[in-house]
Design a protein around this motif. Sequence first.
Motif, mmCIF file in Angstrom:
data_model
loop_
_atom_site.group_PDB
_atom_site.id
_atom_site.type_symbol
_atom_site.label_atom_id
_atom_site.label_comp_id
_atom_site.label_asym_id
_atom_site.label_seq_id
_atom_site.Cartn_x
_atom_site.Cartn_y
_atom_site.Cartn_z
ATOM 1 N N UNK A 107 0.828 -1.205 0.000
ATOM 2 C CA UNK A 107 0.000 0.000 0.000
ATOM 3 C C UNK A 107 0.867 1.262 0.000
ATOM 4 N N UNK A 108 1.943 1.254 0.784
ATOM 5 C CA UNK A 108 2.821 2.426 0.826
ATOM 6 C C UNK A 108 3.417 2.706 -0.551
ATOM 7 N N UNK A 109 3.803 1.654 -1.269
ATOM 8 C CA UNK A 109 4.360 1.818 -2.612
ATOM 9 C C UNK A 109 3.309 2.384 -3.565
ATOM 10 N N UNK A 110 2.067 1.910 -3.440
ATOM 11 C CA UNK A 110 0.991 2.432 -4.281
ATOM 12 C C UNK A 110 0.780 3.918 -3.990
ATOM 13 N N UNK A 111 0.716 4.287 -2.708
ATOM 14 C CA UNK A 111 0.506 5.692 -2.339
ATOM 15 C C UNK A 111 1.669 6.571 -2.788
ATOM 16 N N UNK A 112 2.894 6.064 -2.692
ATOM 17 C CA UNK A 112 4.063 6.832 -3.133
ATOM 18 C C UNK A 112 4.005 7.067 -4.647
ATOM 19 N N UNK A 113 3.642 6.027 -5.404
ATOM 20 C CA UNK A 113 3.528 6.178 -6.855
ATOM 21 C C UNK A 113 2.401 7.147 -7.209
ATOM 22 N N UNK A 114 1.284 7.029 -6.506
ATOM 23 C CA UNK A 114 0.143 7.921 -6.748
ATOM 24 C C UNK A 114 0.512 9.367 -6.437
ATOM 25 N N UNK A 115 1.109 9.603 -5.275
ATOM 26 C CA UNK A 115 1.472 10.970 -4.873
ATOM 27 C C UNK A 115 2.523 11.540 -5.818
ATOM 28 N N UNK A 116 3.487 10.725 -6.240
ATOM 29 C CA UNK A 116 4.500 11.200 -7.176
ATOM 30 C C UNK A 116 3.892 11.616 -8.506
#
Length: 161
Positions: A101-110
């Motif tokens: 989930x953290x990786x998904x959120x990081x990709x989304x925010x980026x």
Amino acid sequence: MTVLLADDNWGNLMAVMPWGSNHSAGGGVYYHVDYVGDPRNYKWINSAPLAKMWEQMNVASVFNTTGIWILNVGDLKMNELPSEYFLSLAYDSDAWPLNTLEAFLAAWAGREFGGDAGEIADIMGRYQVGRADPWIRLTTVLVLAPQGRARRAGIVLLGQL
């Protein structure tokens, strides 16, 4: 005909296909991120925890309830993030295993904010902990209704608080 199984309007799957089910069309999920109904609704605020969504859709995948996944978005505004996450899981759930989930959120925010959006992803991750709508924390049901009808239903009126 596909067997379509719904959640309980609060993000909890109520059923999945039986283990080893051989239904020719398979099963599917009807899932909510927006709910309008009794006794309360959560419109215009993102209150769908992504970790819970991952857990519920993972259960659907394990029990081969993957024939069709439908998401009740309601108003898209404020539900873009959970909608995108649901669609990502539906498209390729194996790409998002446990603890990604953290990786998904990081990709989304980026993508949404550019550059190093780690702080934004961290804030969104903490925001996603659970359904924390203020009105869900109420211990009394508040109803605007004619006094006689509200008393008969055993409901506390706003003026009696």
